[in-house]
Design a protein around this motif. Structure first.
Motif, mmCIF file in Angstrom:
data_model
loop_
_atom_site.group_PDB
_atom_site.id
_atom_site.type_symbol
_atom_site.label_atom_id
_atom_site.label_comp_id
_atom_site.label_asym_id
_atom_site.label_seq_id
_atom_site.Cartn_x
_atom_site.Cartn_y
_atom_site.Cartn_z
ATOM 1 N N ILE A 1 0.834 -1.206 0.000
ATOM 2 C CA ILE A 1 0.000 0.000 0.000
ATOM 3 C C ILE A 1 0.865 1.251 0.000
ATOM 4 N N ALA A 2 1.941 1.245 0.803
ATOM 5 C CA ALA A 2 2.817 2.414 0.888
ATOM 6 C C ALA A 2 3.486 2.708 -0.454
ATOM 7 N N ASN B 1 0.927 4.083 -2.952
ATOM 8 C CA ASN B 1 0.654 5.477 -2.606
ATOM 9 C C ASN B 1 1.815 6.382 -3.001
ATOM 10 N N ARG B 2 3.036 5.885 -2.822
ATOM 11 C CA ARG B 2 4.204 6.664 -3.210
ATOM 12 C C ARG B 2 4.216 6.915 -4.718
ATOM 13 N N LEU C 1 1.614 7.182 -6.614
ATOM 14 C CA LEU C 1 0.604 8.215 -6.868
ATOM 15 C C LEU C 1 1.136 9.594 -6.501
ATOM 16 N N GLU C 2 1.823 9.692 -5.366
ATOM 17 C CA GLU C 2 2.371 10.972 -4.925
ATOM 18 C C GLU C 2 3.386 11.522 -5.925
ATOM 19 N N SER D 1 -2.764 1.583 -8.700
ATOM 20 C CA SER D 1 -3.801 1.765 -7.681
ATOM 21 C C SER D 1 -5.006 0.867 -7.965
#
Length: 350
Positions: free
Chosen positions: A161-162, A165-166, A168-169, A179
């Motif tokens: 998940i991290a 998310n990274r 996406l960031e 995602s």
């Protein structure tokens, strides 16, 4: 501080030539391209031609465990060669195949004019020959005492998940697709950890990375196995499934008939498919691809070097496509593998 390239370090060239009795070095080294991690050079001397692999600095070749690993994997190649496997082995002996000079690591091989195939050049003859070699290696069941067992990497939900998310960031290429596939990644990770426990019950020593880039083909058409550094004890059924997928184009245009043909060639040559390991093998392969995907997500997001980030992005594309394709084809692949197992049990070879 990065160590200089071998071509810019004549003292190391002279040292290698003296230590391994290669002769007097001639013209400048020629760079040989194709590998992802290490650098390869062609060295000409008055006694012949040699391929010199300059090892990457990560992991440090001067580290005792790393040096032991490289020596053990070349010893593996030497022992398989003694069993009739067409292996290219570094010059030296089982104690010092790895040549350390001022902290830099080198492996030196006889030069061969053989070349690797592009994926579009692979035909059934090549794939079946690879399957026969795998069967012969698995039957040999050799032992190399200093070769450590493989360390399996498990992905935790938190890490998956991290990293997504990274991505996406950082607005990485394919971040949105990553995602969308997150639920599939979490499912694959759970199945992967369960599959490894099954596969670890039955291990043999093998090459570990017999994909198309690590098999050279001579002018006469014969194969030569190179790059033994992934050698480890692994599950034989897992390896034949993994390489049958690779040689039949799972990362490009998949040819299911070629996949079936490799399994048949393997069992005809004495390889044994373990029925209890079939499904676990595919789950482990999916998990391996997930590991590679996540490594390259981190590579694309965190590395300072622009070329490293670009390489990471390209490998994310490759791994994501392979995972989605493999997941979609899984029911048919399982059916083909279980059919090969059934044919094996009845003594049928197609």
């Amino acid at each position: 501080m990065h160590r200089p390239l071998l071509a810019e370090n004549p003292a190391h060239i002279r040292h290698l030539c003296s230590r391994l009795e290669l002769g007097r070095p001639g013209a400048e080294l020629a760079r040989v391209y194709g590998g992802f991690h290490h650098k390869m050079w062609r060295l000409e001397t008055d006694r012949g031609s040699y391929a010199v692999k300059q090892l990457a600095e990560d992991p440090d070749p001067a580290d005792a465990d790393t040096a032991r690993h490289y020596n053990a994997t070349e010893e593996t190649a030497q022992k398989f060669a003694a069993c009739g496997i067409p292996a290219i082995v570094a010059l030296g002996d089982q104690d010092n195949y790895l040549q350390l000079i001022a902290g830099a690591g080198y492996l030196v091989y006889p030069w061969t004019g053989a070349t690797a195939l592009d994926k579009h050049q692979i035909v059934e003859r090549h794939a079946r020959e690879v399957a026969r070699i795998l069967a012969k290696m698995h039957r040999a069941d050799i032992v190399v005492p200093h070769l450590a067992d493989a360390q399996f990497e498990y992905q935790t939900p938190e890490k998956i998940i991290a990293l997504v998310n990274r991505a996406l960031e950082c607005n990485l290429l394919h971040a949105r697709a990553l995602s969308e596939q997150l639920p599939a990644f979490l499912r694959i990770a759970v199945a992967h950890s369960e599959a490894i426990r099954i596969l670890e019950k039955n291990l043999v020593l093998s090459h570990g990375d017999v994909d198309h880039k690590n098999v050279l083909w001579s002018i006469g058409g014969g194969p030569l196995l190179i790059d033994w550094e992934s050698s480890r004890r692994l599950n034989a059924t897992y390896e034949i499934m993994l390489e049958s997928l690779d040689w039949s184009g799972i990362t490009a245009t998949f040819q299911q008939d070629l996949f079936r043909s490799m399994l048949a060639a393997y069992t005809r040559s004495g390889g044994v498919i373990d029925g209890d390991s079939i499904e676990a093998s595919f789950q482990c392969i999916l998990g391996d691809w997930l590991n590679w995907l996540l490594f390259n997500v981190g590579r694309g997001a965190e590395r300072a070097d622009a070329q490293e980030r670009a390489t990471g992005a390209g490998q994310v594309d490759l791994a994501l496509s392979a995972i989605m394709r493999l997941d979609r084809l899984l029911p048919g692949l399982l059916a083909a593998a279980y059919q090969a197992f059934a044919d094996q049990e009845r003594g049928i070879h197609v």
